[in-house]
Every structure is written in C-alpha cells, then in structure tokens.
Motif scaffolding. Sequence first.
Motif, mmCIF file in Angstrom:
data_model
loop_
_atom_site.group_PDB
_atom_site.id
_atom_site.type_symbol
_atom_site.label_atom_id
_atom_site.label_comp_id
_atom_site.label_asym_id
_atom_site.label_seq_id
_atom_site.Cartn_x
_atom_site.Cartn_y
_atom_site.Cartn_z
ATOM 1 N N ASN A 162 -13.204 -24.478 30.495
ATOM 2 C CA ASN A 162 -14.560 -23.990 30.754
ATOM 3 C C ASN A 162 -14.728 -23.837 32.256
ATOM 4 O O ASN A 162 -14.666 -24.816 32.999
ATOM 5 C CB ASN A 162 -15.613 -24.945 30.184
ATOM 6 C CG ASN A 162 -17.007 -24.368 30.258
ATOM 7 O OD1 ASN A 162 -17.596 -24.247 31.327
ATOM 8 N ND2 ASN A 162 -17.556 -24.009 29.109
ATOM 9 N N SER A 172 -18.865 -20.765 31.894
ATOM 10 C CA SER A 172 -18.386 -19.881 30.835
ATOM 11 C C SER A 172 -17.153 -20.480 30.172
ATOM 12 O O SER A 172 -16.262 -21.010 30.843
ATOM 13 C CB SER A 172 -18.028 -18.496 31.383
ATOM 14 O OG SER A 172 -19.174 -17.840 31.881
ATOM 15 N N SER A 180 -15.225 -14.269 27.921
ATOM 16 C CA SER A 180 -16.680 -14.459 28.031
ATOM 17 C C SER A 180 -17.115 -13.928 29.383
ATOM 18 O O SER A 180 -16.407 -14.066 30.377
ATOM 19 C CB SER A 180 -17.053 -15.937 27.877
ATOM 20 O OG SER A 180 -16.392 -16.732 28.837
ATOM 21 N N SER A 181 -18.281 -13.287 29.394
ATOM 22 C CA SER A 181 -18.757 -12.615 30.600
ATOM 23 C C SER A 181 -19.839 -13.431 31.297
ATOM 24 O O SER A 181 -20.639 -14.107 30.651
ATOM 25 C CB SER A 181 -19.306 -11.232 30.251
ATOM 26 O OG SER A 181 -18.326 -10.447 29.617
ATOM 27 N N ASN A 182 -19.868 -13.334 32.610
ATOM 28 C CA ASN A 182 -20.901 -13.975 33.405
ATOM 29 C C ASN A 182 -20.997 -13.242 34.739
ATOM 30 O O ASN A 182 -20.203 -12.339 35.006
ATOM 31 C CB ASN A 182 -20.595 -15.462 33.607
ATOM 32 C CG ASN A 182 -21.841 -16.309 33.746
ATOM 33 O OD1 ASN A 182 -22.858 -15.875 34.284
ATOM 34 N ND2 ASN A 182 -21.783 -17.542 33.263
#
Length: 256
Positions: A162, A172, A180-182
Amino acid sequence: MIDTVILQQGTGWRAQAEVFDEIFFVFLALGTLIGTIVISYTLWNVYKYRDDGGEPKDDFDAPVVGELPTGQGGPKAKKLFLSFGLSAIVVISLVVYAYGILLYVEEGPDTGDEGDIEILVEGYQFGWEYEYPNGHTETGEMIVPADQRIDIEVTSRDVWHNFGSSELRIKSDAIPGETSSNWFSVSSEEVEAQGGEATYMVECFELCGSGHSAMKGQITVIPQDEWEEWYAGTGSENGTENSSNIGGAAAGGVPA
C-alpha cells in the motif's frame, strides 16, 4: 459546479492535503462551538432547576419518566423541536459540504490537457520503483515538479503493498495485476518554505513481509524549471540510471 461553489476555486485548484486540512478545521471548529453551547446550556439548566429543598412552583412543568412531548405546545415541546431542527440543519449542511469536497478529492481537479504527469508506481519486496512517461525509472525516490497535478498508477510486482504519504494525504493499494489511481500536488510556496526542495516520506501501509517496516521511499518536489531540466536529462544515454542525489538537480545541475 459543486466544486466551484464549495471550494470557491474559480479556475484554480488545491492539493489534497489542503482540502483534508480544511475539512478537519471545519469539523473541529464547528464541533467545538456546538459542544461549548450544549455543555454551557446543560450546566445552566442543572443550576437553574437544582433541588434547593423548597417546594416546587405551581407553574413548574416537571418531566415525567417515559413522557414524550407531543409538540402541541408547552416549553418542553418547543425546546425539543427547536434543538432537533437546529441539529438537523447543522448535520445536513455538513453532509452536503463534506460530500461535495470529497468528490473533488476523488475525481481530482480538471486541468485540461496541460501539465498532468502520470507516473507508474510499482511496489516490490521491499521498495518502490517509479516509471515516468518517457520510460525513465527511479528507485526509492519520486522526483516531481511543483504546481502540477501528479497522477499516479499504483501496482505491485509480487505481494500486496500500500503506497502512501501521510504528509500529502495520499494512500493507494498496490495489488499484483491491478492498478489503483490517485493524484497529488505540492505548491511552489511549500517548496520555497522548505528551502527550494520539498521532501515527503513514502511508506507501505500493508503488512507485506519481514522487511515491511523498512519499505520506505521519498517524494521530492522541486521548482518547475529545475524539474524540466532534470527530466530532459533522463532522456540521455545515462538518464536511465537511478539519480538518487536530487540535491544537485535542485541546485541547477542535471544528474548523471
């Protein structure tokens, strides 16, 4: 439209950390104010209606165990429905405010086609690798410019990790085979406040093995012009090497 109304940004936008700080301040200030009023009013009633040993007044409307005011008049009913109405207004207002501002955090600011930088973040036991749009990779340190939205796509090459930075309020999941987008951004004012180079610790927030506690990294933010000079150098023959000493770049030099 809700972003513009709530954040009052116009054509500008703010970093996630600033938004979360604002939410915290609003809830803290409002909670403190309401808590002070409620506790003060409670203590005042405790004093006013204390048992002083005398006979109660004829017009004293004493509460009865199990009684529920019907709202058909009387001071008890008025106070109950007034407090309920005020509480409903406060709670609904906070829900609408928080929902709108968190939508902004989730979607990110709309900056058009200008300025966005997308970086692939790949976790592994026990470190982080960052791949830039031109194919250049950095290990352990992500180097980005100030005053730009940085989009990150997070994944893993082995086990669950993470990716997160508490200071930047980003977090994320890094899952093998998935992304996964951020996004995040750091202002030039913050960079200047830290002496021309802002640094933020990166940690793994998912237990991923024996080296989990040492799985740390760094995000380094430098002024836009210095970053462009550094990034141009990554396209050279030696540009694919890991340039962990960004201090030279921040001083105007291009890492070898």
